[in-house]
Design a protein around this motif. Structure first.
Motif, PDB file in Angstrom:
ATOM      1  N   UNK A   8      -1.665  -5.443   2.366  1.00 16.88           N
ATOM      2  CA  UNK A   8      -2.379  -6.258   3.350  1.00 16.88           C
ATOM      3  C   UNK A   8      -3.865  -5.963   3.232  1.00 16.88           C
ATOM      4  N   UNK A   9      -4.633  -6.993   2.952  1.00 18.31           N
ATOM      5  CA  UNK A   9      -6.076  -6.836   2.792  1.00 18.31           C
ATOM      6  C   UNK A   9      -6.804  -7.424   3.988  1.00 18.31           C
ATOM      7  N   UNK A  10      -7.665  -6.610   4.590  1.00 13.65           N
ATOM      8  CA  UNK A  10      -8.523  -7.061   5.676  1.00 13.65           C
ATOM      9  C   UNK A  10      -9.953  -6.625   5.376  1.00 13.65           C
ATOM     10  N   UNK A  11     -10.920  -7.236   6.023  1.00 12.90           N
ATOM     11  CA  UNK A  11     -12.306  -6.780   5.820  1.00 12.90           C
ATOM     12  C   UNK A  11     -12.443  -5.302   6.203  1.00 12.90           C
ATOM     13  N   UNK A  12     -12.809  -4.480   5.245  1.00 13.44           N
ATOM     14  CA  UNK A  12     -13.015  -3.061   5.514  1.00 13.44           C
ATOM     15  C   UNK A  12     -11.765  -2.221   5.546  1.00 13.44           C
ATOM     16  N   UNK A  13     -10.592  -2.822   5.294  1.00 14.79           N
ATOM     17  CA  UNK A  13      -9.359  -2.031   5.339  1.00 14.79           C
ATOM     18  C   UNK A  13      -8.318  -2.655   4.421  1.00 14.79           C
ATOM     19  N   UNK A  14      -7.615  -1.792   3.692  1.00 12.52           N
ATOM     20  CA  UNK A  14      -6.545  -2.258   2.807  1.00 12.52           C
ATOM     21  C   UNK A  14      -5.317  -1.388   3.027  1.00 12.52           C
ATOM     22  N   UNK A  15      -4.194  -2.026   3.322  1.00 10.98           N
ATOM     23  CA  UNK A  15      -2.915  -1.322   3.469  1.00 10.98           C
ATOM     24  C   UNK A  15      -2.135  -1.467   2.173  1.00 10.98           C
ATOM     25  N   UNK A  16      -1.843  -0.352   1.528  1.00  9.38           N
ATOM     26  CA  UNK A  16      -1.025  -0.324   0.313  1.00  9.38           C
ATOM     27  C   UNK A  16       0.050   0.731   0.520  1.00  9.38           C
ATOM     28  N   UNK A  17       1.216   0.303   0.992  1.00 14.94           N
ATOM     29  CA  UNK A  17       2.246   1.262   1.391  1.00 14.94           C
ATOM     30  C   UNK A  17       3.603   0.874   0.827  1.00 14.94           C
ATOM     31  N   UNK A  18       4.254   1.825   0.206  1.00 18.55           N
ATOM     32  CA  UNK A  18       5.631   1.651  -0.247  1.00 18.55           C
ATOM     33  C   UNK A  18       6.398   2.901   0.140  1.00 18.55           C
ATOM     34  N   UNK A  19       7.587   2.730   0.692  1.00 17.96           N
ATOM     35  CA  UNK A  19       8.361   3.889   1.100  1.00 17.96           C
ATOM     36  C   UNK A  19       9.738   3.515   1.600  1.00 17.96           C
ATOM     37  N   UNK A  20      10.442   4.533   2.077  1.00 16.32           N
ATOM     38  CA  UNK A  20      11.789   4.372   2.616  1.00 16.32           C
ATOM     39  C   UNK A  20      11.886   5.031   3.984  1.00 16.32           C
ATOM     40  N   UNK A  21      12.723   4.460   4.820  1.00 15.51           N
ATOM     41  CA  UNK A  21      13.005   4.998   6.149  1.00 15.51           C
ATOM     42  C   UNK A  21      14.509   5.211   6.240  1.00 15.51           C
ATOM     43  N   UNK A  22      14.959   6.408   6.604  1.00 14.39           N
ATOM     44  CA  UNK A  22      16.405   6.677   6.680  1.00 14.39           C
ATOM     45  C   UNK A  22      17.095   5.746   7.670  1.00 14.39           C
ATOM     46  N   UNK A  23      18.406   5.500   7.477  1.00 14.62           N
ATOM     47  CA  UNK A  23      19.130   4.551   8.332  1.00 14.62           C
ATOM     48  C   UNK A  23      19.486   5.107   9.713  1.00 14.62           C
ATOM     49  N   UNK A  24      19.189   6.368   9.960  1.00 18.43           N
ATOM     50  CA  UNK A  24      19.466   6.954  11.264  1.00 18.43           C
ATOM     51  C   UNK A  24      18.416   8.013  11.570  1.00 18.43           C
ATOM     52  N   UNK A  25      18.188   8.268  12.847  1.00 17.77           N
ATOM     53  CA  UNK A  25      17.218   9.278  13.252  1.00 17.77           C
ATOM     54  C   UNK A  25      15.848   8.688  13.518  1.00 17.77           C
ATOM     55  N   UNK A  26      14.910   9.571  13.853  1.00 18.48           N
ATOM     56  CA  UNK A  26      13.549   9.164  14.210  1.00 18.48           C
ATOM     57  C   UNK A  26      12.606   9.468  13.053  1.00 18.48           C
ATOM     58  N   UNK A  27      11.919   8.432  12.583  1.00 18.75           N
ATOM     59  CA  UNK A  27      10.895   8.587  11.562  1.00 18.75           C
ATOM     60  C   UNK A  27       9.539   8.420  12.226  1.00 18.75           C
ATOM     61  N   UNK A  28       8.711   9.442  12.130  1.00 17.98           N
ATOM     62  CA  UNK A  28       7.376   9.394  12.727  1.00 17.98           C
ATOM     63  C   UNK A  28       6.375   8.857  11.725  1.00 17.98           C
ATOM     64  N   UNK A  29       5.536   7.921  12.176  1.00 16.36           N
ATOM     65  CA  UNK A  29       4.366   7.500  11.422  1.00 16.36           C
ATOM     66  C   UNK A  29       3.198   8.270  12.002  1.00 16.36           C
ATOM     67  N   UNK A  30       2.574   9.104  11.172  1.00 11.16           N
ATOM     68  CA  UNK A  30       1.563  10.034  11.684  1.00 11.16           C
ATOM     69  C   UNK A  30       0.312   9.966  10.822  1.00 11.16           C
ATOM     70  N   UNK A  31      -0.827  10.145  11.465  1.00 13.26           N
ATOM     71  CA  UNK A  31      -2.105  10.151  10.762  1.00 13.26           C
ATOM     72  C   UNK A  31      -3.228   9.874  11.742  1.00 13.26           C
ATOM     73  N   UNK A  32      -4.447   9.988  11.249  1.00 13.99           N
ATOM     74  CA  UNK A  32      -5.607   9.773  12.104  1.00 13.99           C
ATOM     75  C   UNK A  32      -5.690   8.316  12.559  1.00 13.99           C
ATOM     76  N   UNK A  33      -6.413   8.093  13.639  1.00 10.56           N
ATOM     77  CA  UNK A  33      -6.633   6.730  14.127  1.00 10.56           C
ATOM     78  C   UNK A  33      -7.229   5.876  13.017  1.00 10.56           C
ATOM     79  N   UNK A  34      -6.707   4.658  12.866  1.00 13.34           N
ATOM     80  CA  UNK A  34      -7.206   3.748  11.860  1.00 13.34           C
ATOM     81  C   UNK A  34      -6.579   3.896  10.493  1.00 13.34           C
ATOM     82  N   UNK A  35      -5.554   4.764  10.376  1.00 15.66           N
ATOM     83  CA  UNK A  35      -4.943   4.991   9.054  1.00 15.66           C
ATOM     84  C   UNK A  35      -3.907   3.926   8.705  1.00 15.66           C
ATOM     85  N   UNK A  36      -3.502   3.096   9.686  1.00 18.29           N
ATOM     86  CA  UNK A  36      -2.560   2.017   9.391  1.00 18.29           C
ATOM     87  C   UNK A  36      -1.200   2.149  10.039  1.00 18.29           C
TER      88      UNK A  36
END
Length: 354
Positions: A8-36
């Motif tokens: 996803x391309x936006x002015x001043x920011x680009x999201x380039x993410x590939x990954x997997x999320x397990x089918x059960x449990x809690x997956x945390x998305x963590x990082x500084x503000x503005x990281x996506x």
């Protein structure tokens, strides 16, 4: 399993993410503000129409080949920071709003089950303005669950709450974590919430995936910023042995030994996750049991790392097969003559464990 590859391309920011999320449990998305973090959550929900790439949820292609399912076709429950309850509906009305959206043969949960799971029975006839912040979030979670989602998304559900309301809702989130059989993706900037609730973590930085994996291993990886933060923490999964009612202490066991932690009452579950801050771990050369610390365990040093503070040294250890972080002074390391591979003893006060 949830698999994604987004661009996803936006002015001043680009999201380039590939990954997997397990089918059960809690997956945390963590990082500084503005990281996506929230942007990734919105991509999963179908709320970013400009995103390119693919998304597979339990074998269903929600996005692929330039086509994507619109939000209303995705079996997603979404919990926002503010709860976003309908002010003109009671708690019952808000819950049934989500329930009525699902065909009868596709309903996984009944309103009574959700009311019991989240402790909502005393609140059913109240309106949102009559609820505390924590109560509103419990209702919002219940409404999302009653849509029978394949995926539950939670966007910083505690960020707008004061400390009292956070303490009110956290036990209910613990209960969801132990009960739900669907994947939960949880956005937060509070490592304390991650350490308490998550099983898996995606660590984001400037729209990229910095690291992904089981929570326990990522928290103690010294090549990641988490281990070097002031609030660096280790988590230990334990089994309950007994509750010592006279002293309100819970006796626990894990592959590295036995622990005692304060507890107001015997827990309902047979397993307990504890969190130990690196700054609360004391290292010694012998199993000296004198002093007030109740927890003394054998350990082995696996490495040393410099810390942001010039006086500090970050030590990685194993308790059995369980990784642990300790933050000590460089002077303490030299005075004790600590070396990689050395057998030592760790101790921490019971009151320092959460």
């Amino acid at each position: 399993m949830i698999e994604f590859d987004f661009h996803l391309q936006r002015p001043g920011f680009c999201l380039e993410l590939a990954g997997r999320i397990p089918p059960r449990g809690v997956t945390a998305l963590f990082g500084h503000s503005g990281c996506g973090k929230t942007t990734l959550l919105r991509c999963l929900a179908g709320l970013e129409p400009e995103v390119q790439g693919r998304l597979s949820v339990n074998g269903q292609q929600w996005q692929a080949g330039g086509r994507q399912w619109p939000p209303h076709q995705r079996a997603v429950g979404y919990v926002f920071q503010e709860g976003a309850l309908f002010p003109h509906l009671t708690v019952t009305g808000n819950l049934h709003y989500g329930y009525r959206r699902v065909p009868a043969d596709a309903r996984r949960l009944q309103p009574g089950e959700v009311v019991e799971l989240l402790g909502l029975a005393p609140l059913l006839h109240r309106y949102p303005h009559e609820l505390s912040g924590g109560q509103r979030q419990r209702v919002a979670i219940g409404r999302a669950l009653l849509t029978s989602p394949d995926l539950l998304l939670m966007d910083e559900p505690l960020a707008a709450l004061d400390a009292l309301s956070k303490n009110e809702i956290l036990p209910w989130l613990d209960r969801l974590h132990q009960t739900l059989d669907i994947p939960v993706v949880y956005v937060t900037h509070a490592i304390e919430e991650v350490a308490r609730l998550a099983d898996h973590m995606l660590l984001l930085e400037q729209g990229r995936l910095l690291a992904a994996g089981p929570l326990q291993s990522l928290l103690t990886r010294t090549d990641l910023p988490l281990a070097h933060a002031d609030n660096a923490t280790s988590v230990i999964e334990t089994k309950v042995v007994r509750f010592e009612s006279e002293y309100h202490l819970l006796h626990l066991t894990f592959d590295g030994g036995e622990l005692q932690v304060p507890c107001t009452h015997a827990p309902e579950t047979s397993t307990v996750r504890i969190r130990v801050a690196a700054r609360d771990v004391v290292l010694s050369l012998s199993a000296d049991s004198r002093g007030s610390a109740l927890n003394h365990l054998p350990a082995r040093i696996t490495g040393f790392n410099n810390d942001p503070h010039p006086a500090h040294q970050l030590v990685t250890l194993t308790l059995g097969d369980t990784p642990l972080l300790a933050r000590i002074t460089r002077k303490s390391r030299d005075q004790l003559g600590l070396q990689t591979g050395q057998a030592v003893h760790v101790q921490f006060k019971a009151v320092a464990i959460s």
